[in-house]
Design an enzyme around this catalytic site. Structure first.
Site, mmCIF file in Angstrom:
data_model
loop_
_atom_site.group_PDB
_atom_site.id
_atom_site.type_symbol
_atom_site.label_atom_id
_atom_site.label_comp_id
_atom_site.label_asym_id
_atom_site.label_seq_id
_atom_site.Cartn_x
_atom_site.Cartn_y
_atom_site.Cartn_z
ATOM 1 N N CYS A 29 -18.943 -17.911 30.146
ATOM 2 C CA CYS A 29 -19.802 -19.454 30.400
ATOM 3 C C CYS A 29 -20.862 -19.158 29.280
ATOM 4 O O CYS A 29 -21.682 -20.145 28.691
ATOM 5 C CB CYS A 29 -20.797 -19.050 31.353
ATOM 6 S SG CYS A 29 -21.489 -17.411 32.073
ATOM 7 N N LYS B 172 0.992 -0.928 -0.146
ATOM 8 C CA LYS B 172 0.109 0.005 -0.245
ATOM 9 C C LYS B 172 0.938 1.125 -0.095
ATOM 10 O O LYS B 172 0.698 2.243 -1.080
ATOM 11 C CB LYS B 172 -0.562 0.430 1.005
ATOM 12 C CG LYS B 172 -1.753 -0.859 1.385
ATOM 13 C CD LYS B 172 -3.238 -0.700 2.402
ATOM 14 C CE LYS B 172 -3.843 -1.391 1.646
ATOM 15 N NZ LYS B 172 -5.137 -1.131 3.471
#
Length: 959
Positions: free
Chosen positions: A528, A449
């Protein structure tokens, strides 16, 4: 995206697709736009969909400073501007049809040719012509959407007229969120309260739809208008006759179309409806409206602009900022997506020229070069300062490309003036970049780039000195511009997300520093929740993404690392037999013993994973927590937001099941370097393999399932092994050695790296199918591939309109930095082009902290003391007191306390040299010390001060 095929090239348009949506993208493909005027503002808007570019002027040297698609050779060959820019605009996007016109467009032109366009944009047009074209567009059925844009030096205006009734399908573009319900009262009206004080984000008059409510089931599937009571509650209709609310459920905002009404320009001139961007000067839009109308009248009478003043000039960053906003209005006009501008927008850069009022008139006179337009606005001296500027820019992405364009037009960092633009970006160009990183073209794909951007910038202005690097600085610092080579540098920060953008200016000793405020940390999904209790689709997508990372990145990397550390399997076996615990050995040997060697094995592993994830997991959870399980307070365990899972059997006729098996098998084949053919991926071949797979009988486990949301994910590498697991690992390794399975080839695998933009690699296929299957198991509405890819790949929606606007606003601030302007001149900005709203505010001023007796310091201050080889701690304390007039009481270096009076033995340190106390490395020139100062009254706390930089030698050189 071709209009005839209506297929969206996701590899090119994915980021824009997340902003606009497929419906709007299809409408863009079928629309055509007429854009007149190829000056600085017109070319900013030229990056649209199917477009006719119109202009009648020839290229002049002047244009080189405002139009980034005109080159020196175009001026020398006297090409028409439209002929010069048309092929370069067309090159931006191979799917867009671009043609050109240089026919006259005047007060006597027959306008019927405009009938084939959905939107007409005029720039550089006289007001009389704008009014005439607008009347024509407004009178058509359906009306042609009209946008008029004008730039006069430091002032720019945009006018929109989309007809008497313009329907917008989605005014905000915000994605509706599922909000869980805490309660619904049985009342008239019923009051809905959000769970966990989560803000609902609703406004009175909007509507919501209810889902999965237990007890008051009558509301499920109904759409209810709301009346907001608080950020966490709202009233709906009469619920007094409904069943009482029990638990669970959620609501989602319903998007409703909105109709906007527009007046013609003729009617709006006398009573304009304006958007106010800067509330520190609310009168400015109407003042500029009147001033620009006066300019329009002058032009009508004299066929030219005034000779004095900035109106003849061009300020490229201002054109970029307003061009971005106006381009978004074009997209609204042809798609009906987002709320349109009603009806005028004025933006000025008066703060840029206010400090220049005493500069001589000659400073602003033309000199026959590309900077004449800019010079007319800011004067020759400021132009010279820009030429001499040395800029460092991190990131050559969308904003970086736009910034480089602005630098080129402003003449920032010219080689002949000893200026420089230093850029760095480690990334290579991907196809998805081309849609909004406008310096890049298809032939640049897989090139760096930074170097490519440097070459493209040099094409715009060959006089620039651009130095490109491939160094990685930090992802969080992209698009922050740092000026000067001193220790304290102004910093210009910017960013976009979809149609939203922000700019922030940091100037040493004037504004707060970048570290004065921090973004709140990204909310993590509890372990969880991910593992056992997902409630929304984001949870299942993250779960699938984590599975990818664990199976195909982490475990293979750990496997390679282990065998690089322990090159001999025999030695590993001996050490384990001797009772030695080797970190990761159990997991690595398990992978070695189950390592597939052919494609059929990969299919088998994928089938067993399906059984584990989508059947056994659910069975185990329901075994541990049956549906009637209650908590200690008597409430049900399985209630919102917890959803009970429902196990399901494998079905090869289900396309989702098949996709999961094939994509999972492909990824395992990838890490184990196993080849396969297209035929192996067929349903027939996969079915044949699966028919021989034996599924072991399921036996529930009695292991504990984590339900605490505060619990963190355990590190499996560091968990202690049971004696049974150790024996199992030793046995598996013995068998592997005995069967000659331990070869150099088998002790190495090929970890994957999640690549979201390659549709052929199966990465997104795996995450999409795994997430959708888990969502099905928990009765969660699944997400399509596009949404899954965005969330799993952490893709930030992006559109060129916002990046152009944000870069233009930053470049305006850069001019002020170069001029050494006062605090009041600088502006931060937040905008949302979708609504649209633009808010300009002053930066937060630097905070001065009083130590005592008129001794102040700010976050920018750093006191300095120069010492020498024999300089003692006592000398240091005295030097601080003499130089800054206050007595140090405590000196700390990092975490090491050099001098704290109450600590035993510290008084003896006063005689020690700073060299001995700090023990600097050989090449260390200085250290920063934290020093506290004596309070004014006994018993008060010590007073903080700025850091004190201690140099080990008088000249600051290495001792």
């Amino acid at each position: 995206m071709a209009a005839d095929s209506m297929e969206i090239d996701d590899s090119l348009y994915s980021r824009q697709r997340y902003v606009l949506g497929d419906s709007a993208m299809h409408q863009m493909a079928q629309s055509s736009v007429f854009l007149s005027g190829m000056g600085g503002l017109g070319i900013e808007m030229g990056r649209l969909n199917a477009v006719t570019l119109h202009d009648t002027k020839q290229c002049e040297t002047w244009d080189l400073g405002s139009n980034f698609f005109i080159r020196q050779e175009d001026v020398l060959s006297q090409r028409r501007r439209v002929e010069a820019v048309c092929p370069r605009v067309a090159e931006l996007n191979p799917y867009v049809h671009v043609d050109m016109s240089s026919s006259a467009l005047a007060d006597n032109t027959d306008l019927s040719f405009l009938g084939k366009y959905q939107c007409v944009i005029l720039t550089e047009a006289r007001l009389s012509l704008q009014k005439r074209v607008n009347e024509f567009c407004h009178s058509q059925r359906p009306p042609i959407r009209f946008i008029g844009c004008d730039a006069y030096g430091i002032c720019v205006r945009v006018f929109c007229d989309f007809g008497e009734e313009f329907e917008v399908s989605d005014p905000t573009g915000e994605e509706p969120k599922e909000i869980f319900i805490q309660s619904i009262t049985q009342d008239n009206p019923g009051v809905v309260t959000c769970m966990d004080n989560q803000p609902h984000g609703l406004q009175t008059g909007q509507s919501v739809v209810f889902r999965e409510v237990n007890g008051m089931v009558e509301v499920n599937g109904t759409t209810q208008p709301v009346s907001v009571l608080s950020p966490y509650s709202f009233a709906i209709g009469d619920t007094s006759q409904l069943q009482p609310y029990a638990h669970g459920g959620f609501f989602v905002m319903v998007k409703t179309p909105k109709t906007y009404r527009f007046e013609t320009m003729e009617r709006q001139l006398c009573d304009p409806q304006v958007l106010t961007p800067d509330f520190s000067k609310p009168e400015a839009p109407l003042q500029i409206h009147a001033a620009m109308l006066a300019l329009d009248t002058f032009q009508e009478q004299h066929s030219r602009l005034p000779n004095t003043g900035t109106a003849r000039g061009t300020l490229p960053p201002l054109a970029a900022a307003v061009g971005g906003l106006a381009s978004q209005e074009v997209l609204k006009a042809i798609t009906g997506k987002f709320a349109p501008l009603q009806q005028w927008f004025y933006l000025d850069a008066i703060e840029v020229v206010k400090p220049l009022q005493s500069v001589s008139a000659e400073e602003f006179f033309p000199r026959g070069d590309r900077y004449d337009g800019l010079r007319a606005c800011i004067g020759e001296s400021m132009c010279v300062e820009l030429h001499k500027l040395r800029v460092f820019m991190v990131g050559c992405g969308a904003i970086g490309c736009e910034m480089l364009k602005n630098f080129a037009l402003l003449g920032v960092g010219l080689a002949k003036s000893s200026g420089e633009i230093c850029i760095t970006d480690p990334d290579l160009i991907e196809k998805s970049n081309l849609n909004r990183q406008f310096l890049f073209r298809p032939h640049h794909i897989q090139k760096p780039k930074s170097t490519t951007a440097a070459e493209a910038t040099h094409d715009i202005n060959p006089d620039l000195q651009v130095d490109a690097h491939l160094n990685k600085v930090c992802p969080a610092t992209e698009n922050r511009l740092v000026r000067c080579l001193s220790n304290q540098r102004p910093l210009l920060d910017s960013g976009t997300m979809g149609t939203k953008g922000h700019t922030e200016i940091i100037v040493p000793n004037l504004t707060e520093s970048y570290n004065s405020h921090r973004d709140p940390p990204e909310e993590e999904i509890p372990f969880c929740t991910l593992k056992s209790f997902p409630s929304v689709i984001e949870h299942t997508i993250q779960w699938a993404r984590d599975k990818f990372e664990n199976l195909f990145v982490h475990k293979p990397s750990m496997y390679n690392s282990f065998w690089q550390t322990h090159s001999s399997a025999d030695v590993v076996l001996q050490r384990m037999q001797a009772g030695e615990s080797l970190e990761g050995a159990f997991q690595v040997i398990k992978l070695l013993s189950k390592r597939p060697s052919q494609w059929e094995h990969c299919i088998t592993i994928a089938r067993l994973k399906f059984e584990k994830y989508f059947k056994r997991k659910a069975l185990q959870l329901l075994h541990s927590f049956p549906l009637d399980t209650r908590l200690k307070d008597g409430s049900l365990f399985w209630q919102s937001p917890k959803r009970p899972p429902a196990p399901f059997d494998f079905d090869l006729n289900d396309s989702l099941h098949f996709t999961f098996i094939v994509s999972t098998a492909r990824l395992f084949a990838g890490i184990y370097n196993i080849s396969y053919s297209e035929k192996d991926l067929s349903e027939e071949a996969v079915t044949r393999v699966l028919s021989d797979v034996k599924i072991p009988e399921y036996r529930p486990s009695e292991k504990c399932i984590e339900t605490n949301e505060a619990a963190k994910k355990p590190d499996s590498m560091k968990m202690p092994l049971s004696s049974e697991e150790e024996r199992e690992a030793i046995t598996q390794l013995e068998q592997a050695i005995a069967t000659d399975s331990v070869t150099a080839e088998r002790l190495q695998v090929s970890p994957l790296q999640f690549e979201k933009d390659d549709d052929s690699n199966g990465h997104v296929d795996f995450v999409t199918s795994a997430s959708a299957l888990r969502a099905r198991m928990y009765a969660i509405e699944p997400a399509d591939r596009l949404k899954t890819k965005r969330i799993a790949g952490k893709i930030i929606p992006a559109i060129a309109t916002a990046t152009a606007a944000v870069a233009g606003l930053v470049a305006l601030e850069l001019i002020k930095v170069v001029g050494g302007y006062e605090f009041e001149s600088f502006k931060n900005c937040f905008f949302n082009l979708a609504i649209p709203v633009v808010v300009l505010t002053e930066p937060a001023p630097v905070k001065q902290s009083l130590i005592r007796d008129n001794i102040y310091f700010s976050i920018w201050d750093c006191w300095t003391i120069f010492g020498h080889e024999d300089f003692t701690l006592s000398d240091f304390m005295n030097a601080v007191r003499e130089k800054y007039g206050i007595e140090p009481t405590m000196v700390v270096h990092g975490v090491k306390m050099l001098y704290v009076p109450v600590m035993p033995g510290h008084s003896k340190r006063l005689k020690l040299t700073m060299q001995k106390l700090i023990k600097p490395s050989v090449d260390r020139r200085y250290v920063d010390l934290t020093v506290s100062f004596a309070p004014e009254a006994d018993g008060d706390d010590d007073l903080p001060g700025p850091p004190v930089r201690y140099f080990f030698s008088r000249n600051g050189e290495t001792p």
